[in-house]
Design a protein around this motif. Structure first.
Motif, PDB file in Angstrom:
ATOM      1  N   SER A 259     -67.375 -40.639 -11.613  1.00  0.00           N
ATOM      2  CA  SER A 259     -68.233 -39.467 -11.835  1.00  0.00           C
ATOM      3  C   SER A 259     -69.100 -39.210 -10.602  1.00  0.00           C
ATOM      4  O   SER A 259     -69.424 -38.060 -10.292  1.00  0.00           O
ATOM      5  N   TYR A 260     -69.465 -40.274  -9.877  1.00  0.00           N
ATOM      6  CA  TYR A 260     -70.239 -40.111  -8.641  1.00  0.00           C
ATOM      7  C   TYR A 260     -69.457 -39.282  -7.631  1.00  0.00           C
ATOM      8  O   TYR A 260     -69.976 -38.312  -7.058  1.00  0.00           O
ATOM      9  N   TYR A 261     -68.195 -39.647  -7.418  1.00  0.00           N
ATOM     10  CA  TYR A 261     -67.396 -38.916  -6.433  1.00  0.00           C
ATOM     11  C   TYR A 261     -67.005 -37.530  -6.926  1.00  0.00           C
ATOM     12  O   TYR A 261     -66.924 -36.584  -6.133  1.00  0.00           O
TER      13      TYR A 261
ATOM     14  N   GLU B 286     -68.846 -35.701  -8.712  1.00  0.00           N
ATOM     15  CA  GLU B 286     -70.046 -34.903  -8.499  1.00  0.00           C
ATOM     16  C   GLU B 286     -70.184 -34.520  -7.029  1.00  0.00           C
ATOM     17  O   GLU B 286     -70.530 -33.372  -6.718  1.00  0.00           O
ATOM     18  N   MET B 287     -69.909 -35.457  -6.138  1.00  0.00           N
ATOM     19  CA  MET B 287     -69.998 -35.182  -4.702  1.00  0.00           C
ATOM     20  C   MET B 287     -69.083 -34.029  -4.321  1.00  0.00           C
ATOM     21  O   MET B 287     -69.449 -33.153  -3.542  1.00  0.00           O
TER      22      MET B 287
ATOM     23  N   ALA C  12     -68.496 -44.865 -13.657  1.00  0.00           N
ATOM     24  CA  ALA C  12     -69.671 -44.507 -12.850  1.00  0.00           C
ATOM     25  C   ALA C  12     -69.242 -44.079 -11.446  1.00  0.00           C
ATOM     26  O   ALA C  12     -69.725 -43.074 -10.919  1.00  0.00           O
ATOM     27  N   VAL C  13     -68.320 -44.841 -10.852  1.00  0.00           N
ATOM     28  CA  VAL C  13     -67.842 -44.500  -9.508  1.00  0.00           C
ATOM     29  C   VAL C  13     -67.131 -43.153  -9.510  1.00  0.00           C
ATOM     30  O   VAL C  13     -67.367 -42.300  -8.661  1.00  0.00           O
TER      31      VAL C  13
END
Lengths: 106, 383
Positions: free
Chosen positions: B27-29, B31-32, B24-25
């Motif tokens: 993919s969050y970054y 995406e950013m 999750a972490v």
């Protein structure tokens, strides 16, 4: 420098408010919240997680330009939280006004 | 740094996390970064716009409460930046604490738990790793260059104002850090301390290392090796049992042991005194320093007692060992060894000083003393 816990509460309320204007994704939330208070992707991440755990927002993925992007949507619980924030801060504002009144720059 | 490099580094820094959370972490970054590239930034600039990996990892791990008690959430006002990590001591095979410029205080508590207590300021990056009974807490002072990364490169944000404000932040933080390091030497600032509380008897290995700050251990029994490392600050042990041996290393400061019972002792410093008082070692004791006195009092050693220094005196008072080797220079060697002259085969050398010890053969134990420009007045005293 804002108190860490206080700041977290402010960011939470800001994010929920932004989401009432429409579903949004990480980067857009950072950019829009930045106009109101200083925020970065690392300060946003834990807020999003906590709001999700609290049921204040939901997450879903949508395809965008060949990749999957996570979108966030506010829930009724989230809307309630916004109102709670406003009510809490009415008290804060009362105290603020009291202190501000007749305050001469020391 | 490329997007791939950044994500790989972040992935590596998050090994303590469980798979789902870690994904999750990441993919969050990812995406950013992708969103910034889509908005027109170059890959390099988008990655630079992220915080440095150690900082992201520290924040994420902290938030994820890796193994922390739920009670963590209730922080009192005075514990605003305070962190407490508690584990059952039986689960800890090895504890490693590595810090920069933070005092380390090791004490015993009433419970069978291992507790780490420390404060996190904006200058601190802490990383906790746990794997298979090995707990490792790493602390680094936030690198100055991370402030430079906050400058979003290649966008319209590069105004003179933003450059000046970054520079001001940089200098302000540099000043803060200088004060923080300086305060270690001046006061008992709780912000600059890591407190380790262990059960009365700790069965794991402990390796505690820091720099420019003292290490003290009090009232704990260790059954496994204890290793203490620091620099420019003292190491002090009081009422400690090191049944797995003790290795203590520092520089420009003293090492003091009081009421210590150990399998073996290896003490190393420079420009500082070594003092042993009421010490028992089953095997060897090795104490080495330079330009610092060595004082050994009421000490028993089952193996070789080796004392090395220079330009400073060595004094023994009621010391017993089957083999004693003392080396210094430009100073005297004095005191008493337990036993009688006949028990020892003695060699001693000095220059420009009285040598009352002399040399003799025939004893089963050995005593060897070398110094210069100083007297050797070491004698014997029966128990």
């Amino acid at each position: 420098m804002l108190d860490a816990q206080l700041k977290r509460g402010l960011i939470e309320a800001c994010i929920l408010k932004l989401l009432t204007k429409g579903d949004s994704y990480g980067y857009q939330l950072v950019r829009e919240a930045e106009e109101v208070l200083s925020i970065s992707e690392s300060t946003l991440y834990p807020v999003l997680r906590r709001l999700e755990t609290a049921g204040a927002l939901t997450v879903y993925s949508m395809e965008h330009n060949g990749r999957l992007r996570k979108y966030y949507a506010v829930t009724d619980v989230g809307r309630k939280k916004i109102n709670e924030f406003l009510t809490e801060w009415e008290d804060v504002m009362k105290v603020y006004d009291f202190i501000r009144r007749d305050q001469h720059d020391a | 740094m490329t997007r791939e490099q950044f994500l790989n580094e972040l992935k590596a820094a998050l090994t303590a996390m469980e798979e789902k959370e870690k994904e999750a972490v990441l993919s969050y970054y990812a995406e950013m970064i992708d969103d910034r590239i889509e908005a027109g930034m170059s890959e390099e600039a988008a990655v630079m716009a992220m915080e440095p990996v150690p900082e992201i990892a520290a924040r994420v791990l902290e938030e994820a409460g890796i193994g922390e008690q739920p009670a963590q959430e209730q922080k009192t006002a005075s514990d605003e930046n305070g962190k407490v990590i508690t584990r059952s001591a039986a689960d800890v095979r090895e504890l490693i604490v590595r810090a920069e410029c933070k005092k380390i205080t090791i004490v015993s508590g009433d419970t069978e738990e291992v507790t780490l207590r420390y404060n996190i300021s904006s200058n601190d990056i802490f990383q906790l790793h746990e794997n298979d009974g090995v707990i490792s807490l790493e602390h680094k002072i936030r690198p100055i260059t991370s402030f430079m990364n906050e400058q979003k490169a290649g966008t319209e944000d590069m105004t003179l104002d933003s450059i000046l404000s970054s520079a001001a932040k940089f200098l302000g933080n540099l000043g803060e850090r200088i004060v923080q390091v300086g305060s270690n030497f001046l006061s008992d600032n709780p912000d600059n301390e890591i407190e380790i509380t262990l059960p009365e008897t700790f069965t794991g290995r402990l390796h505690a290392g820091t720099s420019n700050a003292r290490i003290s251990v009090e009232d704990v029994n260790f059954s496994q090796p204890l290793v203490l490392t620091t620099s420019n600050s003292r190491i002090t042990l009081d009422e400690v049992k090191c049944l797995g041996g003790l290795t203590a290393t520092t520089s420009n400061a003293r090492i003091t042991l009081n009421d210590v019972h150990a399998a073996s002792l290896h003490l190393n410093t420079s420009n500082g005194a070594v003092t042993l008082e009421d010490v028992i070692a089953v095997a060897e004791i090795e104490a080495a320093t330079r330009n610092g006195a060595i004082d050994v009092n009421d000490t028993e050693c089952g193996g070789t007692l080796r004392l090395n220094t220079s330009n400073s005196h060595v004094e023994l008072e009621d010391v017993a060992a089957p083999s004693i080797s003392i080396r210094t220079s430009n100073a005297s060697v004095s005191g008493t060894v337990r036993g009688t002259r006949e028990e020892y085969t003695i060699t001693s050398t000095t220059s420009n000083g009285a040598n009352r010890l002399g040399s003799s053969i025939g004893g089963e134990k050995t005593l060897n003393v070398i110094t210069s420009n100083g007297s050797i007045t070491l004698g014997f005293e029966e128990e």
